[in-house]
Design an enzyme around this catalytic site. Structure first.
Site, PDB file in Angstrom:
ATOM      1  N   TYR A  31      16.699 -15.245  51.255  1.00 25.65           N
ATOM      2  CA  TYR A  31      16.981 -13.727  51.712  1.00 25.65           C
ATOM      3  C   TYR A  31      17.111 -12.895  50.437  1.00 25.65           C
ATOM      4  CZ  TYR A  31      20.530 -10.330  53.420  1.00 25.65           C
ATOM      5  OH  TYR A  31      21.235  -9.222  53.482  1.00 25.65           O
TER       6      TYR A  31
ATOM      7  N   SER B 212      20.482  -5.381  49.864  1.00 21.91           N
ATOM      8  CA  SER B 212      21.737  -6.023  49.691  1.00 21.91           C
ATOM      9  C   SER B 212      22.156  -6.218  48.303  1.00 21.91           C
ATOM     10  CB  SER B 212      21.576  -7.477  50.336  1.00 21.91           C
ATOM     11  OG  SER B 212      22.774  -8.420  50.146  1.00 21.91           O
TER      12      SER B 212
END
Length: 249
Positions: A157, A143
């Protein structure tokens, strides 16, 4: 059943479902690994199977210690595993770090990073004989948060995805002499259900509108990058972290 098998975690919907469809289309049987939603998994199986390739689903909590062995055992029953796509991911609720619950942080890291490491380890063990047959490939779905840190949203995250990037870089060097390529795709904001689960269903459109291209990525645009990295067209690509961000840095 025989032939090559691609394993896709988090394959029941979103980016994962498009990855499953694309890999089945280019001739792989696909083991679709999912965690909870049996109806989504069944729908993806029906939609993605072709006349020559099968899509088989496996319900499995990839954060469990025995998950990698279960996954590769099932894939080997279908055919010869040649590709692993670590796509499963969760963020937990959007918040600042001081407001995040212990369970949210631990489970997010377990699913995004620890499970990816363990599945990669199982792949390396399974493919340990150098030069054995068909080229093999791992693609980790990372990501842009691994670069930006996602402040005020989910820094835990982001930390997990930064770990995925480091894993990809190092493991690519370990696997190269064995004929195993390891790469990652790093999407920018993508129109998936992950944002609603994080408590902000309109986030993809809001953030995407501020990107250089003025919109979020589609799930298929990310899946196309994964397909390319697995394909023979990317046979000399190893250790790459391919941004699919529309120009966002």
């Amino acid at each position: 059943m025989s032939g090559t098998v691609a394993i896709v975690t988090g394959g029941s919907r979103g980016i994962g479902a498009d990855i499953v469809r694309r890999l089945a289309r280019i001739g792989h049987h696909v083991l679709l690994v999912y965690g909870h939603n049996e109806s989504d998994a069944a729908a993806t199986v029906r939609r993605c199977a072709t006349q020559t390739t099968k899509v088989i689903s496996l319900k499995c909590d990839i954060s469990k210690l025995d998950a990698p062995q279960r996954v590769f055992r099932r894939a080997s029953e279908i055919g010869t595993p040649v590709a692993l796509v670590n796509n499963a991911g969760i963020t937990g609720q959007i918040s600042r770090l001081e407001d995040a619950h212990d369970d949210t942080i631990r489970h997010t890291i377990d699913v995004n990073l620890t499970a990816t490491i363990m599945l990669c380890r199982e792949a390396m063990r399974h493919w340990s004989a150098p030069g054995a047959g068909t080229p093999r490939s791992i693609v980790n779905v990372s990501s842009i948060a691994g670069k930006t840190g996602a402040p005020g949203e989910y820094v835990w995250y982001a930390a997990a995805k930064a770990g995925v990037n480091a894993l990809t870089t190092g493991l690519a060097l370990e696997g190269a002499r064995l004929g195993i390529r390891v790469n990652a795709v790093s999407p920018g904001t993508t129109a998936t259900t992950i944002h609603a689960k994080a408590g902000k269903p309109n986030r993809a459109q809001e953030v995407g509108s501020r990107s250089p291209m003025g919109r979020p990525a589609t799930t298929d645009e990310v899946a196309a990058a994964v397909e390319w990295l697995i394909s023979s067209e990317a046979s000399y690509v190893n250790g790459a972290i391919l941004d699919v961000t529309g120009g966002t840095r």
